[in-house]
Write a protein that holds these residues in place. Structure first.
Motif: not given
Length: 104
Positions: A47-52, A77-78
């Motif tokens: 939530e605190n990163t730009r984790f896609g 998984c992306q």
């Protein structure tokens, strides 16, 4: 330039994504740029990163392949659309194109 590769523990695509990113940087004359591997372990970190999704490649904090941020580690998984179909990591050529676009 700062490149980060965000991933989860055990992601089978991390090593390939890192190798493709390294090859893309080298091909563009950016071989001195390090790739920082960042392990996402908790939903709070996601939530605190730009984790896609795993793997996510950030350059100077910007996702090279933007997607909606992952807010739950249930969906990890992306998926990347490549010339040969869907894959768990972008190709070297896709990363090179994205880096060219990011440098503009």
């Amino acid at each position: 330039m700062k490149m980060e590769l965000l991933h989860i523990v055990g992601c089978p695509y991390t090593d390939i994504a890192e190798a493709n990113a390294r090859a893309a940087l080298d091909a563009l004359g950016l071989g001195a740029v390090p790739i920082e591997l960042v392990t996402i372990r908790t939903e709070e970190e996601a939530e605190n990163t730009r984790f896609g999704g795993s793997p996510t490649i950030l350059v100077d904090g910007v996702d090279l392949f933007p997607t909606a941020p992952v807010r739950s580690l249930v969906c990890l998984c992306q998926v990347y659309a490549t010339e040969s179909g869907f894959a768990g990591e972008p190709t070297q050529e896709q990363i090179e194109a994205a880096l060219r676009g990011a440098s503009r």
